[in-house]
Design a protein around this motif. Structure first.
Motif, short mmCIF file in Angstrom:
data_model
loop_
_atom_site.label_atom_id
_atom_site.label_comp_id
_atom_site.label_asym_id
_atom_site.label_seq_id
_atom_site.Cartn_x
_atom_site.Cartn_y
_atom_site.Cartn_z
N VAL A 49 8.41 -4.45 -8.31
CA VAL A 49 9.10 -4.50 -9.27
C VAL A 49 8.49 -4.36 -10.67
N LYS A 50 7.84 -5.24 -10.98
CA LYS A 50 7.19 -5.39 -12.20
C LYS A 50 6.03 -3.87 -12.25
N ALA A 51 5.68 -3.25 -11.16
CA ALA A 51 5.06 -2.12 -11.23
C ALA A 51 5.66 -0.89 -11.20
N GLY A 52 7.02 -1.08 -11.15
CA GLY A 52 7.98 0.18 -11.51
C GLY A 52 8.90 0.47 -10.33
N ALA A 53 9.07 -0.31 -9.38
CA ALA A 53 10.13 -0.35 -8.32
C ALA A 53 11.39 -0.41 -8.84
N ALA A 54 12.52 0.18 -8.17
CA ALA A 54 13.89 0.24 -9.02
C ALA A 54 14.39 -1.20 -8.79
N ASP A 55 14.08 -1.87 -7.75
CA ASP A 55 14.81 -3.19 -7.27
C ASP A 55 14.25 -3.69 -6.02
N TYR A 56 14.69 -4.71 -5.54
CA TYR A 56 14.38 -5.11 -4.38
C TYR A 56 15.70 -5.96 -3.54
N LEU A 57 15.88 -6.09 -2.48
CA LEU A 57 16.86 -6.62 -1.63
C LEU A 57 16.12 -7.48 -0.83
N PRO A 58 16.55 -8.73 -0.54
CA PRO A 58 15.89 -9.50 0.57
C PRO A 58 16.85 -9.03 1.89
N LYS A 59 16.30 -9.40 3.02
CA LYS A 59 17.01 -9.29 4.24
C LYS A 59 17.56 -10.47 4.73
N PRO A 60 18.65 -10.43 5.36
CA PRO A 60 19.69 -9.22 5.54
C PRO A 60 20.21 -8.73 4.33
N CYS A 115 0.89 -1.10 -0.02
CA CYS A 115 -0.19 0.02 0.12
C CYS A 115 0.88 1.46 0.08
N LEU A 116 2.00 1.35 0.94
CA LEU A 116 2.85 2.37 0.90
C LEU A 116 3.42 2.64 -0.45
N PHE A 117 3.77 1.43 -1.11
CA PHE A 117 4.33 1.73 -2.29
C PHE A 117 3.70 2.40 -3.48
N TYR A 118 2.40 2.08 -3.58
CA TYR A 118 1.65 2.62 -4.45
C TYR A 118 1.07 4.18 -4.01
N GLN A 119 1.04 4.26 -2.85
CA GLN A 119 0.75 5.92 -2.45
C GLN A 119 2.12 6.64 -2.94
N LEU A 120 3.31 6.30 -2.62
CA LEU A 120 4.60 6.87 -2.95
C LEU A 120 4.55 7.22 -4.46
N GLN A 121 4.06 6.15 -5.23
CA GLN A 121 4.28 6.17 -6.68
C GLN A 121 3.40 7.43 -7.07
N GLU A 122 2.20 7.70 -6.47
CA GLU A 122 1.51 8.61 -6.65
C GLU A 122 1.89 10.02 -6.44
N ILE A 123 2.37 10.09 -5.03
CA ILE A 123 2.96 11.38 -4.78
C ILE A 123 4.35 11.77 -5.72
N VAL A 124 5.22 10.82 -5.83
CA VAL A 124 6.42 11.03 -6.48
C VAL A 124 6.63 10.03 -7.46
N PRO A 125 6.08 10.06 -8.54
CA PRO A 125 6.01 8.95 -9.59
C PRO A 125 7.44 8.84 -10.33
N THR A 126 8.39 9.73 -10.32
CA THR A 126 9.34 9.47 -10.76
C THR A 126 10.56 9.23 -10.02
N THR A 127 10.62 9.31 -8.70
CA THR A 127 11.26 8.85 -7.83
C THR A 127 11.65 7.27 -7.40
N PRO A 128 12.78 7.06 -7.84
CA PRO A 128 13.16 5.30 -7.84
C PRO A 128 13.01 4.77 -6.37
#
Length: 453
Positions: free
Chosen positions: A97-108, A67-80
């Motif tokens: 990532v398919k929806a536009g996230a720059a990348d992901y990393l698993p923890k740790p 939910c946070l990701f999609y809200q952030l995309q609306e506010i700052v659509p060009t920010t990675p």
């Protein structure tokens, strides 16, 4: 200075990322709740976001992060946006990532990989146009070539070979240990090639999930999968006319190797969800720290792909075998008025540097932070027996800070926030407030960031 928003409910993770990113000259803004993150995105200039997937105690589904990701995309659509996730949420991470996230990393997460992903996205985001990439390369060609630090004989020989292959279009495989400078050599070849006015596009193959590889390299049409709301160009298409650098090629899956081989043989591919064949003119330079001939024997790497990539191999020696480069590199990494003492220089030359050039750079960055004046001493590098001798005079000069109590008025609050460029953690520290208390006062007084000129 680039500004990174880090969103995580764990204060230890916020502190760790704040320290890591600050050492690499990023300005860090932290948020421990979704509300704080959205407030920061709405009211501050943010160049990149790193976000966790869960923010409530006992929550592990990852839905809050989605939910946070999609809200952030609306506010700052060009920010990675980089996702940091637990293994159990990888499916959601792939979706984002398919929806536009720059990348992901698993923890740790791996610090080096995270920094590489940040550098790739914060300087030249994947959705930049070819025109911007070409302009960037035009502006940096001269500096890239002239600032290459080469003093040792092994490196002089390697650079001489790099110059020979630069003028051709043959595929080059760069081998060497992590942190030894493989990407730097690839960039050098591109900048000295006839393609230098066109894009130099980088892909970390080891960081690509198999589900994302095809869309990342070859692009995807709108509606090709869930979250594909627009046509997406792949890296091959973005690199057309220029050079594509495939890092960590030894980690590519066999399925990925087969798809990569076809485009290397024909220069042709189709975007995911399309039947239209696209033809590109791309030079491929790849790199690995793996022993690919052994991987071929183990049936984990295709022999035909290996020979397609390895027309010329450049083996980059570890830093310990190029001692004459250590001090020139250190002086290059040390910025401003800082100077390297003779004792510190002697210490640096004695180190084995298992992390190679990247490790040396990290220690130089740390030394500048820990040094209270201009002269860098052995204890500032925190190496070996000196690691416990930390100069604690780094703390903020209290006589120069603005002493404000928790009842600071609107004018003073605005002044402190502007002074720290709205980095909430630093402003709160100077004011003697918690971040949450400062957020409440910002809302109470309806403060906003002063426009930059």
């Amino acid at each position: 200075m680039k500004r990174i928003l880090v969103v995580d409910d764990n204060p230890d993770i916020l502190d760790a990322l704040d320290l890591l990113l600050s050492l690499h000259n990023y300005q860090v803004i932290t948020a421990s709740t979704i509300k704080e993150a959205l407030f920061a995105a709405n009211n501050q200039r943010i160049d990149l976001i790193i976000q966790d997937m869960n923010f409530s105690q006992g929550t592990t589904s990852g839905e809050e992060g989605r939910c946070l990701f999609y809200q952030l995309q609306e506010i700052v659509p060009t920010t990675p946006i980089i996702i940091i996730t637990a293994w159990g949420q990888l499916e959601i991470a792939v979706e984002l990532v398919k929806a536009g996230a720059a990348d992901y990393l698993p923890k740790p997460w791996n610090d080096i990989k995270l920094l590489d992903i940040i550098a790739e996205n914060i300087i030249e985001p994947a959705n930049n146009s070819n025109e911007k990439s070409a302009q960037k390369n035009n502006n940096t060609t001269e500096n890239t070539s002239s600032n290459f630090i080469v003093e040792s004989q092994p490196m002089k020989q390697l650079v001489a070979m790099a110059n020979k292959v630069a003028n051709s279009d043959i595929s080059v495989l760069i081998t060497g240990a992590n942190g030894s400078g493989k990407e730097r050599i690839a960039d050098y070849i591109h900048q000295n090639s006839p393609r230098h006015t066109n894009p130099f596009t980088k892909v970390n193959m080891g960081a690509l999930a198999s589900e994302l590889m095809e869309a990342e390299l070859f692009g995807a049409e709108k509606g090709a999968y869930t979250g594909a709301t627009a046509m997406r160009k792949g890296r091959f298409e973005a690199a057309n006319g220029g050079t594509l650098f495939l890092d960590e090629i030894g980690n590519l899956s066999l399925a990925g190797q087969m798809k990569l081989l076809r485009v290397l043989q024909t220069g042709q591919f189709e975007r995911v969800g399309s039947s239209e064949t696209i033809t590109v003119d791309v030079r491929v330079i790849s790199a690995t720290n793996s022993h690919l001939p052994q991987a071929i024997e183990d049936n984990t790497f295709r022999e035909d792909l290996y020979y397609r990539l390895n027309v010329v191999e450049l083996n980059l020696p570890p830093l310990a075998q190029r001692q004459d480069d250590i001090i020139p590199l250190a002086r290059h990494f040390i910025s401003g008025s800082h100077q390297l003492s003779e004792q510190a220089a002697s210490l640096l030359k004695q180190q084995p540097w298992p992390g190679n050039v990247r490790e040396l750079e990290n220690h130089c960055q740390r030394a500048m932070v820990l040094c209270a004046d201009e002269m860098l001493l052995p204890e500032h590098f925190m190496l070996g027996a000196n690691s416990a001798k930390v100069d604690c005079s780094l703390s903020i000069n209290k006589a120069e800070s603005i002493a404000l109590d928790a009842s600071a008025d609107k004018v003073n609050l605005q002044a402190v926030l502007d002074k720290h460029e709205w980095v909430i953690a630093r402003a709160a520290n100077e004011l003697g407030l918690s971040r949450q208390a400062l957020y409440r006062r910002i809302e109470k007084h309806q403060l906003s960031q002063t426009e930059e000129h």
